[in-house]
Design a protein around this motif. Structure first.
Motif, PDB file in Angstrom:
ATOM      1  N   LEU A 156      -9.483  -9.580   1.146  1.00  0.00           N
ATOM      2  CA  LEU A 156      -9.251  -9.015  -0.280  1.00  0.00           C
ATOM      3  C   LEU A 156      -7.883  -8.397  -0.679  1.00  0.00           C
ATOM      4  O   LEU A 156      -7.755  -7.405  -0.024  1.00  0.00           O
ATOM      5  CB  LEU A 156     -10.451  -8.230  -0.841  1.00  0.00           C
ATOM      6  CG  LEU A 156     -10.570  -7.570  -2.231  1.00  0.00           C
ATOM      7  CD1 LEU A 156     -10.688  -9.003  -3.104  1.00  0.00           C
ATOM      8  CD2 LEU A 156     -11.796  -6.653  -2.301  1.00  0.00           C
ATOM      9  N   GLN A 171     -12.650  -8.347   5.262  1.00  0.00           N
ATOM     10  CA  GLN A 171     -14.011  -8.050   5.078  1.00  0.00           C
ATOM     11  C   GLN A 171     -14.813  -8.962   6.175  1.00  0.00           C
ATOM     12  O   GLN A 171     -14.854 -10.117   6.178  1.00  0.00           O
ATOM     13  CB  GLN A 171     -14.474  -8.419   3.727  1.00  0.00           C
ATOM     14  CG  GLN A 171     -13.869  -7.780   2.746  1.00  0.00           C
ATOM     15  CD  GLN A 171     -14.485  -8.349   1.194  1.00  0.00           C
ATOM     16  OE1 GLN A 171     -13.854  -9.113   0.804  1.00  0.00           O
ATOM     17  NE2 GLN A 171     -15.258  -7.449   0.665  1.00  0.00           N
ATOM     18  N   THR A 191     -13.214  -3.658   6.906  1.00  0.00           N
ATOM     19  CA  THR A 191     -14.520  -3.223   6.441  1.00  0.00           C
ATOM     20  C   THR A 191     -15.569  -3.908   6.695  1.00  0.00           C
ATOM     21  O   THR A 191     -15.542  -5.265   6.715  1.00  0.00           O
ATOM     22  CB  THR A 191     -14.436  -2.727   4.900  1.00  0.00           C
ATOM     23  OG1 THR A 191     -15.439  -2.398   4.287  1.00  0.00           O
ATOM     24  CG2 THR A 191     -14.057  -4.024   4.078  1.00  0.00           C
ATOM     25  N   THR A 215     -18.342   5.082   3.578  1.00  0.00           N
ATOM     26  CA  THR A 215     -18.374   3.938   3.497  1.00  0.00           C
ATOM     27  C   THR A 215     -17.523   3.092   4.665  1.00  0.00           C
ATOM     28  O   THR A 215     -16.846   4.053   5.491  1.00  0.00           O
ATOM     29  CB  THR A 215     -17.496   3.396   2.199  1.00  0.00           C
ATOM     30  OG1 THR A 215     -16.212   4.184   2.565  1.00  0.00           O
ATOM     31  CG2 THR A 215     -18.219   4.103   1.068  1.00  0.00           C
ATOM     32  N   SER A 259     -18.128  -4.164   4.611  1.00  0.00           N
ATOM     33  CA  SER A 259     -18.693  -4.304   3.263  1.00  0.00           C
ATOM     34  C   SER A 259     -18.327  -5.476   2.705  1.00  0.00           C
ATOM     35  O   SER A 259     -17.147  -5.764   2.643  1.00  0.00           O
ATOM     36  CB  SER A 259     -18.439  -3.185   2.492  1.00  0.00           C
ATOM     37  OG  SER A 259     -18.862  -3.162   1.337  1.00  0.00           O
ATOM     38  N   ALA A 260     -19.338  -6.133   2.085  1.00  0.00           N
ATOM     39  CA  ALA A 260     -18.973  -7.573   1.340  1.00  0.00           C
ATOM     40  C   ALA A 260     -18.480  -7.380   0.136  1.00  0.00           C
ATOM     41  O   ALA A 260     -17.787  -8.234  -0.600  1.00  0.00           O
ATOM     42  CB  ALA A 260     -20.216  -8.364   1.411  1.00  0.00           C
ATOM     43  N   THR A 261     -18.706  -6.105  -0.555  1.00  0.00           N
ATOM     44  CA  THR A 261     -18.095  -5.783  -1.752  1.00  0.00           C
ATOM     45  C   THR A 261     -17.261  -4.321  -1.906  1.00  0.00           C
ATOM     46  O   THR A 261     -17.639  -3.181  -1.135  1.00  0.00           O
ATOM     47  CB  THR A 261     -19.241  -5.643  -3.104  1.00  0.00           C
ATOM     48  OG1 THR A 261     -20.209  -4.318  -2.269  1.00  0.00           O
ATOM     49  CG2 THR A 261     -20.000  -6.958  -2.939  1.00  0.00           C
ATOM     50  N   LEU A 262     -16.179  -4.397  -2.689  1.00  0.00           N
ATOM     51  CA  LEU A 262     -15.012  -3.224  -2.536  1.00  0.00           C
ATOM     52  C   LEU A 262     -14.804  -3.040  -4.138  1.00  0.00           C
ATOM     53  O   LEU A 262     -14.786  -3.773  -4.945  1.00  0.00           O
ATOM     54  CB  LEU A 262     -14.110  -3.538  -2.031  1.00  0.00           C
ATOM     55  CG  LEU A 262     -14.290  -3.604  -0.283  1.00  0.00           C
ATOM     56  CD1 LEU A 262     -12.749  -3.981   0.290  1.00  0.00           C
ATOM     57  CD2 LEU A 262     -14.637  -2.195  -0.005  1.00  0.00           C
ATOM     58  N   ASN A 263     -14.838  -1.626  -4.351  1.00  0.00           N
ATOM     59  CA  ASN A 263     -14.326  -1.203  -5.716  1.00  0.00           C
ATOM     60  C   ASN A 263     -12.775  -0.674  -5.613  1.00  0.00           C
ATOM     61  O   ASN A 263     -12.454   0.386  -4.798  1.00  0.00           O
ATOM     62  CB  ASN A 263     -15.190  -0.135  -6.176  1.00  0.00           C
ATOM     63  CG  ASN A 263     -15.048   0.117  -7.894  1.00  0.00           C
ATOM     64  OD1 ASN A 263     -13.858   0.497  -8.180  1.00  0.00           O
ATOM     65  ND2 ASN A 263     -16.165   0.453  -8.345  1.00  0.00           N
ATOM     66  N   THR A 268     -17.570 -11.723   5.150  1.00  0.00           N
ATOM     67  CA  THR A 268     -17.336 -12.819   4.561  1.00  0.00           C
ATOM     68  C   THR A 268     -15.985 -13.687   5.531  1.00  0.00           C
ATOM     69  O   THR A 268     -15.740 -14.856   5.393  1.00  0.00           O
ATOM     70  CB  THR A 268     -16.500 -12.736   3.246  1.00  0.00           C
ATOM     71  OG1 THR A 268     -15.474 -11.758   3.160  1.00  0.00           O
ATOM     72  CG2 THR A 268     -17.694 -12.111   2.298  1.00  0.00           C
TER      73      THR A 268
END
Length: 351
Positions: free
Chosen positions: A254, A247, A206, A300, A208-212, A250
């Motif tokens: 994760l 990610q 991904t 996303t 994206s730096a943040t994931l839910n 970063t």
């Protein structure tokens, strides 16, 4: 007196609106003429062979827009060209996943990088600057994974072997009634060295730096893996799924674990049967509905590679045209000749 239903059926049977010279039909959806279609041996129905070949990504497309599903399955050439960024995204996710699988098989780093090079199917120097994805970025992802392995990542687990081969990219196929099939591949199956607890590894990338975690909690993709575990471990009642997500911002991984039960699998099977019945209803009506609200999507990064894109649908300029101008007929060349390692029927699953 004609009812509204009679009027609609008459309209559809007549071919819909036509241009003044009656040469261009604007009817949307399937042709009602199924007398000259390719059929695989043993199939007696009338639904296009390609339509009946299901997978996790194609089901996502079906839910997004049935018309898109139909055009993709029937291999229309009237579509927008894939952007370079999309090509890089697909290549990046694929080679990183393959690299992790090879690392779990204890293949040398040098050999893995060579195989990544051979699998990279777009410009070697191409780079998605915003998503921070490139071939060399994929190599960094591999090196980061190897570093985590040295620090103890998954050290308590060992790779499962099936028929003498490592359970990486393990292929499976479920045969449903009326010629429908659901196919897929499991990234890797691991077993805890002490407790024998089974872990299915799902690798993703991904930008994206943040994931839910809710993005993956009820994913049908992970639940579908239980059909493979049926064969490998017949007495298994539950298993763990570990989403290992790289990610790119970063340059780190994760880990998101979930436990799956066979009750969830039972519900998943029923949902698949409902999807199949829905496809049959589209075929019976000779039309696949167009969900115009999804012509442009804000997907996303984790959805890329699964049939969901950020941007215009690739069929935006052609989906309203008649199939006679868009798709080519199925032929023997479209037959899926993959030798799946796990082959099951619906009856097998129910038992």
């Amino acid at each position: 007196m004609l009812t509204s239903t009679d009027i609609i059926e008459t309209f559809l049977d007549s071919g819909g609106f036509t241009s003044d010279d009656s040469t261009v039909s604007l009817t949307i959806g399937s042709s009602s003429n199924n007398t000259d279609i390719f059929k695989e041996p043993g199939y007696e129905g009338s639904i296009d062979y390609r339509i009946r070949q299901l997978s996790y990504s194609s089901i996502l497309s079906l839910h997004t827009c049935p018309r898109k599903y139909e055009l993709y399955k029937k291999r229309t050439t009237s579509r927008l060209e894939q952007t370079q960024r999309q090509s890089i995204t697909f290549a990046f996710g694929r080679v990183v996943g393959e690299a992790i699988q090879l690392a779990l098989e204890n293949i040398s780093e040098k050999e893995i990088i060579w195989r990544m090079f051979c699998s990279w199917d777009t410009d070697l120097l191409a780079e998605d600057i915003k998503g921070q994805k490139s071939f060399w970025g994929a190599v960094i992802a591999l090196k980061r994974f190897l570093s985590l392995r040295e620090q103890g990542l998954l050290s308590e687990y060992e790779l499962v072997y099936h028929e003498g081969k490592p359970a990486c990219e393990l292929s499976f196929c479920i045969n449903f009634p009326d010629g429908f099939r659901y196919r897929g591949f499991v990234d890797a199956v691991l077993r805890h060295k002490n407790t024998n607890k089974i872990l299915v590894l799902e690798c993703k990338t991904t930008g994206s730096a943040t994931l839910n975690p809710s993005k993956f909690k009820n994913s049908a993709q992970a639940i579908g893996y239980s059909v493979v575990l049926d064969v490998l471990f017949p007495t298994l009642s539950s298993y763990d799924v570990l989403y290992l997500i790289y990610q790119t911002p970063t340059k780190d991984y994760l880990s998101i674990p979930f436990t799956k039960t066979y009750l969830q699998r039972a519900l998943w099977i029923r949902e698949l049967l409902l999807d199949i019945e829905q496809i049959k209803s589209y075929e019976a009506a000779s039309i696949y509905p167009m969900h115009g609200e999804n012509c442009y999507q804000y997907a996303t990064e984790t959805e890329k590679g699964t049939g969901v894109y950020s941007g215009e649908c690739e069929y935006i300029n052609s989906c309203t045209m008649s199939n006679s101008y868009l798709v080519k007929k199925a032929s023997e060349a479209d037959l899926d000749t993959t030798e799946y390692q796990v082959n099951l029927t619906l009856l097998d699953l129910l038992e």
